[in-house]
Design an enzyme around this catalytic site. Structure first.
Site, PDB file in Angstrom:
ATOM      1  N   GLN A   1       0.817  -1.210   0.000  1.00  0.00           N
ATOM      2  CA  GLN A   1       0.000   0.000   0.000  1.00  0.00           C
ATOM      3  C   GLN A   1       0.856   1.268   0.000  1.00  0.00           C
ATOM      4  OE1 GLN A   1      -3.510  -1.237   3.033  1.00  0.00           O
ATOM      5  NE2 GLN A   1      -1.466  -1.665   3.754  1.00  0.00           N
TER       6      GLN A   1
ATOM      7  N   GLU B   1      -3.180   0.988  12.501  1.00  0.00           N
ATOM      8  CA  GLU B   1      -2.913   2.267  13.156  1.00  0.00           C
ATOM      9  C   GLU B   1      -2.969   2.180  14.676  1.00  0.00           C
ATOM     10  OE1 GLU B   1      -6.357   5.244  13.139  1.00  0.00           O
ATOM     11  OE2 GLU B   1      -6.890   3.882  11.524  1.00  0.00           O
TER      12      GLU B   1
ATOM     13  N   ASP C   1      -1.728  -7.700  11.617  1.00  0.00           N
ATOM     14  CA  ASP C   1      -1.785  -6.867  10.414  1.00  0.00           C
ATOM     15  C   ASP C   1      -0.728  -7.366   9.441  1.00  0.00           C
ATOM     16  OD1 ASP C   1      -2.978  -3.755   9.819  1.00  0.00           O
ATOM     17  OD2 ASP C   1      -1.352  -4.481   8.550  1.00  0.00           O
TER      18      ASP C   1
ATOM     19  N   ASP D   1      -0.425 -12.609   7.808  1.00  0.00           N
ATOM     20  CA  ASP D   1      -1.779 -12.781   7.291  1.00  0.00           C
ATOM     21  C   ASP D   1      -2.675 -13.216   8.450  1.00  0.00           C
ATOM     22  OD1 ASP D   1      -4.094 -14.284   6.222  1.00  0.00           O
ATOM     23  OD2 ASP D   1      -3.158 -13.904   4.276  1.00  0.00           O
TER      24      ASP D   1
ATOM     25  N   ASP E   1     -10.931  -5.229  11.132  1.00  0.00           N
ATOM     26  CA  ASP E   1     -10.748  -3.816  10.802  1.00  0.00           C
ATOM     27  C   ASP E   1      -9.860  -3.739   9.571  1.00  0.00           C
ATOM     28  OD1 ASP E   1     -10.688  -1.081  10.828  1.00  0.00           O
ATOM     29  OD2 ASP E   1      -9.251  -0.921  12.478  1.00  0.00           O
TER      30      ASP E   1
END
Length: 328
Positions: free
Chosen positions: A31, A87, A107, A138, A156
């Site tokens: 990303q 985050e 995450d 994963d 999330d």
């Protein structure tokens, strides 16, 4: 000259806001990630060109994602699994519950987690909490490896973007697997993308119908997120139907007994409000027939570009190549 961040939400609809400072950017394996200070929202986290959270209203999103599930658990969740949440704000809200003994957060993108640790200081305490086990991997792999089950599973995740790491984690096969990792009375909740008048049919509706195939009771709820320029959807699955609804008074009672500190958004009255869906939305959900699977997922067509690629000098009316593409 001022710079504007521009998101084309759909054909004929553009969302723009003034950029004060681009603080940091990084490109991970998965990303593009940016942290900016903006005029309307304060500091924001952007992933693949879309706002993920802002100082102004991230508490609304994260309180809605976490607390309805945590409060619904009959005795107070002790073991919680978070898929995504890089985050740290989802973990922060989970760890406010006094009952929590272990919170496993997985995450896939360690670069994003490190980036958020460095630039989002409001979650410093959560990352330092000894009850938090942070794993970069994963989330399905880690659920498979888990030897103990969980009371609540919270997904999330990014929206299901084509080529992204998350799209198939919105499918029936994955939800069926998650159910096997829940203790009796366990609950699963997932963010479910836009819930506004046009967008609720794209992801939220089929996710709700998919979870209804897996759990005895599944419910949808929503709340307006100002920085997302829309209402936002969440879908929750209950393995015990008796835990699927709480009264206003019971919500306030459980918040007082279970949670450290004061919530900014959620209380008994607002809990009642997030479940109050419009007549049109209820009708569309009742008519939904799609069941998401690995062979038939709900997928956004493409990523947007990073901030530096789509800021425009002064004039927010200029064209941009960055688009928030909707589902096929």
């Amino acid at each position: 000259m001022s710079k504007w961040i521009i998101e084309d939400l759909e054909d004929g609809l553009r969302f723009s806001y003034r950029l004060k400072t681009l603080l940091a950017s990084t490109q991970s394996k998965f990303q593009q990630v940016d942290v900016c200070d903006t005029e309307p929202f304060g500091r924001i986290l952007i992933i693949d060109g879309l706002i993920q959270s802002s100082q102004l209203d991230e508490h609304i999103y994260h309180e809605c994602l976490v607390h309805p599930a945590m409060l619904a658990h009959a005795t107070g969740a002790k073991r919680v699994f978070i898929g995504g949440g890089g985050e740290g704000s989802t973990a922060r809200e989970v760890l406010r519950h006094k009952s929590v003994e272990k919170c496993v957060m997985v995450d896939i993108d360690g670069d994003v987690v490190d980036f958020c640790k460095a630039h989002l200081p409001e979650n410093k305490e959560a990352f330092a909490d000894p009850r938090l086990e942070l794993i970069i991997d994963d989330c399905k792999v880690q659920l498979e490896k888990a030897t103990e089950k969980f009371d609540v599973i919270i997904m999330d995740l990014d929206d299901p973007l084509e080529g992204g790491p998350c799209y198939w984690l919105y499918c029936k096969e994955f939800y069926e697997f998650c159910k096997t990792k829940l203790n009796p009375g366990g609950i699963l909740v997932t963010q479910a993308s836009g819930a506004g008048i046009k967008q609720h049919k794209a992801v939220m509706s089929p996710v709700l119908n998919t979870l209804k195939q897996v759990f005895p009771v599944a419910r949808a709820y929503k709340e307006a997120i100002y920085s997302f320029a829309d209402e936002w959807g969440f879908v929750i699955g209950f393995s015990d139907a008796k835990t699927s609804s709480l009264s206003l008074g019971e919500v306030d009672k459980r918040i007082a007994a279970r949670i450290k500190g004061e919530l900014k958004f959620l209380d008994g009255e607002s809990y009642t409000g997030i479940y109050a869906l419009s007549k049109e939305m209820r009708k569309n959900f009742a008519a939904e027939t799609r069941v998401l699977s690995k062979d038939a997922p709900a997928v956004f067509l493409q990523h947007m570009e990073g901030v530096s690629k789509y800021t425009k000098e002064s004039d927010a009316s200029e064209s941009t190549d960055a688009k928030r593409q909707r589902t096929a």
